[in-house]
Design a protein around this motif. Structure first.
Motif, PDB file in Angstrom:
ATOM      1  N   GLN A  68      19.340 -14.032   4.653  1.00 39.40           N
ATOM      2  CA  GLN A  68      18.507 -12.822   4.666  1.00 39.40           C
ATOM      3  C   GLN A  68      17.275 -13.026   5.541  1.00 39.40           C
ATOM      4  N   SER A 112      24.860  -7.173   4.746  1.00 41.47           N
ATOM      5  CA  SER A 112      24.389  -5.783   4.711  1.00 41.47           C
ATOM      6  C   SER A 112      25.357  -4.890   3.944  1.00 41.47           C
ATOM      7  N   LYS A 159      24.974  -5.296   0.217  1.00 39.22           N
ATOM      8  CA  LYS A 159      23.842  -4.521  -0.313  1.00 39.22           C
ATOM      9  C   LYS A 159      24.213  -3.060  -0.499  1.00 39.22           C
ATOM     10  N   GLY A 203      24.142  -2.916  -4.395  1.00 33.64           N
ATOM     11  CA  GLY A 203      22.711  -2.948  -4.677  1.00 33.64           C
ATOM     12  C   GLY A 203      22.205  -1.676  -5.322  1.00 33.64           C
ATOM     13  N   ASN A 204      20.945  -1.713  -5.726  1.00 31.74           N
ATOM     14  CA  ASN A 204      20.297  -0.494  -6.211  1.00 31.74           C
ATOM     15  C   ASN A 204      19.957   0.397  -5.018  1.00 31.74           C
ATOM     16  N   TYR A 254      17.268   0.956  -3.401  1.00 28.22           N
ATOM     17  CA  TYR A 254      16.443   0.355  -2.354  1.00 28.22           C
ATOM     18  C   TYR A 254      17.273  -0.599  -1.486  1.00 28.22           C
ATOM     19  N   LYS A 255      18.078  -1.419  -2.132  1.00 28.44           N
ATOM     20  CA  LYS A 255      18.904  -2.363  -1.375  1.00 28.44           C
ATOM     21  C   LYS A 255      19.956  -1.630  -0.551  1.00 28.44           C
ATOM     22  N   ARG A 256      20.496  -0.547  -1.101  1.00 31.08           N
ATOM     23  CA  ARG A 256      21.471   0.240  -0.331  1.00 31.08           C
ATOM     24  C   ARG A 256      20.810   0.827   0.911  1.00 31.08           C
ATOM     25  N   MET A 259      18.181  -0.394   2.526  1.00 29.92           N
ATOM     26  CA  MET A 259      17.928  -1.482   3.475  1.00 29.92           C
ATOM     27  C   MET A 259      19.217  -1.918   4.168  1.00 29.92           C
ATOM     28  N   GLY A 260      20.333  -1.968   3.424  1.00 32.78           N
ATOM     29  CA  GLY A 260      21.605  -2.337   4.027  1.00 32.78           C
ATOM     30  C   GLY A 260      22.043  -1.336   5.092  1.00 32.78           C
TER      31      GLY A 260
END
Length: 512
Positions: A237, A271, A274, A278-279, A281-283, A285-286
């Motif tokens: 990361q 990525s 995510k 992910g939640n 936020y992570k989605r 960012m991915g």
């Protein structure tokens, strides 16, 4: 961790506060019997009129009803020895003598009661009031004993001071626990920050030659080998974050190298992980990582998140889709199932502006069922000066939504398309106030001699803003328009003189 320690600390303070409140209430209730024994006295009520001592008898009270006939009340009331109400309660519960005095002062003659056949006895009412006060007095005398017996049961034989000391120690232990948790959490946070900074500097030193220098193939392979040694998800990361920073700062060949490195190191898998697991936020960012570092191949994977249940994920998916689709960046509009948010239109415009994305032809998008999408398309047509859309924009002047009509007038004005002047003048009286103002503001670009009568009518019947716009148009149009304004001012008894003076002021020449 800081939030957890704060919650624990606050909860313990509230618990200790409630305990102190409980013990304070206990002490106050313990003092009630002493207060009542010291300040309250007893007395015996003996009726002077009956002379019966402790027993009163009230017999043969004849009360005349509305017909003149009487009825009998036979009551026996025994007065036990009782205490008076406490001085603190005298304002609420009167003593016996006060009760009789208050009742005796009341008027006895009630015509309405006599009409219904009901009598009123002042002595009986005073006695009932006194009995009520006695019941309250007994209640307050018995309350402390019942409460203290309950406290004694739950105290298990220990004194209250013991519990106070126990909970004080418990409170101090909680403070120590919060301090320890805070110190440990800060230490962990600082350790993570130091680790991140050290790894970031280390990776930048490895990657920098790949961007700046012309390397041989074996040198590039050596760099890739060094980067491949970072296998943990945390280190990968950090590499990904370094590549994102480089993508924002580099263009051209260096930008292409960053994308190649992203693909060779299989960072796209991180990525995609995510985005899938992910939640929100992570989605988000991915999706952003895929858009900046990925290729067109990821467009279909991003497309299904355009209708994600979370608004921020939808917005990020829209921007990512635009960055990956150069041919039709607005294709996502046809896939929308959620309402298009106006804030997204600003994000889309700035994404296009800063990334040099050329918009496609947007004429067909004006038939979109979403009102916000149509407004966005009208603004984009105006900004990018798409003259091939003027006829379709002119049809929007007949739209049912007034905001669409207003935006269509603004767009036609920016495109300098004035063939719809007559249609706008005919529809003027039927339009709402904002649309009428936009029609007047647009006429400054195509005003002619035959429009003077139309503007004079607006001066006579329009609102404040309409009058101001019409006066400005006439004054700026020609000398003849200025002459007509003074004629109108005389006709309207000087009502528009201030408007004319304001427009004629040299400092206001920029107002049009």
């Amino acid at each position: 961790m800081k939030m957890l320690s704060g919650v624990i600390f606050g909860g313990r303070i509230r618990l200790i506060y409630l305990l102190f409140l409980f013990f304070g209430l206990t002490q106050q209730i313990q003092a009630i019997p002493e207060f009542m024994d010291s300040d309250c006295s007893t007395k015996e009520y003996i009726s002077e009129e009956s002379g019966l001592g402790d027993e009163r008898s009230m017999t043969a009270m004849s009360v005349e009803d509305g017909t003149g006939e009487g009825f009998q009340h036979n009551r026996m009331v025994k007065a036990d020895e009782s205490r008076e109400v406490c001085n603190s309660l005298e304002g609420v519960l009167p003593s016996e003598s006060e009760a009789y005095r208050q009742i005796e002062n009341l008027p006895i003659d009630y015509p309405s009661l006599d009409y219904m056949g009901i009598g009123f006895d002042a002595n009986l009412a005073g006695e009932k009031l006194f009995q009520l006060s006695e019941r309250f007095s007994v209640f307050f005398r018995e309350l402390p004993g019942e409460f203290l017996s309950f406290v004694e049961k739950i105290s298990l034989g220990y004194r209250l001071l013991f519990y106070l000391i126990l909970f004080a120690l418990f409170f101090l232990a909680n403070i120590a626990f919060v301090i320890v948790v805070t110190v440990i959490s800060n230490w962990i946070f600082n350790k993570k920050e130091r680790y991140y900074e050290n790894k970031r500097k280390e990776i930048i030193e490895i990657v920098s030659p790949y961007f700046y220098d012309e390397l041989e193939k074996d040198e590039e392979e050596e760099i890739l080998k060094q980067l491949s040694q970072y296998t943990s998800r945390k280190d990968r990361q950090i590499i990904l974050n370094v590549l994102l920073e480089g993508k924002r700062n580099f263009v051209g060949e260096s930008s292409s190298k960053i994308k190649d490195l992203y693909r060779v190191l299989d960072l796209h898998k991180l990525s995609l992980r995510k985005v899938r697991f992910g939640n929100w936020y992570k989605r988000s960012m991915g999706l952003r990582e895929l858009a900046f570092l990925g290729t067109v191949d990821f467009k279909d994977k991003i497309k299904k998140y355009i209708n994600d249940r979370h608004q921020h994920v939808r917005a990020e998916a829209i921007l990512s889709y635009m960055l990956l689709d150069d041919k039709n960046p607005f294709g996502f509009l046809l896939e929308l199932k959620y309402a298009f948010v106006r804030w997204d239109s600003f994000s889309i415009y700035y994404t296009m502006y800063f990334n040099g994305i050329e918009p496609p032809s947007m004429v067909d998008m004006l038939d979109h069922p979403d009102r916000e999408v149509r407004l966005f398309i009208l603004r984009m047509i105006s900004i990018y000066n798409q003259l091939d859309a003027v006829k379709k924009v002119a049809k929007c002047l007949l739209d049912e939504d007034p905001e669409i009509r207003q935006e269509a007038i603004i767009t036609l004005r920016s495109l300098e398309y004035f063939r719809v002047k007559e249609m706008m003048k005919k529809r003027y009286d039927e339009e709402c106030y904002p649309v009428r103002l936009e029609i007047l503001r647009s006429m400054k670009h195509f005003i002619e001699d035959q429009d003077i009568s139309f503007l004079e009518e607006r001066v006579r019947k329009g609102s404040f803003s309409e009058v101001f716009e019409a006066v400005t148009l006439l004054y700026r149009f020609s000398d003849y328009g200025e002459q007509r304004l003074w004629v109108l001012n005389k006709e309207l008894e000087g009502k528009i003189e201030e408007f004319i003076k304001h427009v004629a002021e040299p400092r206001n020449k920029s107002i049009a």
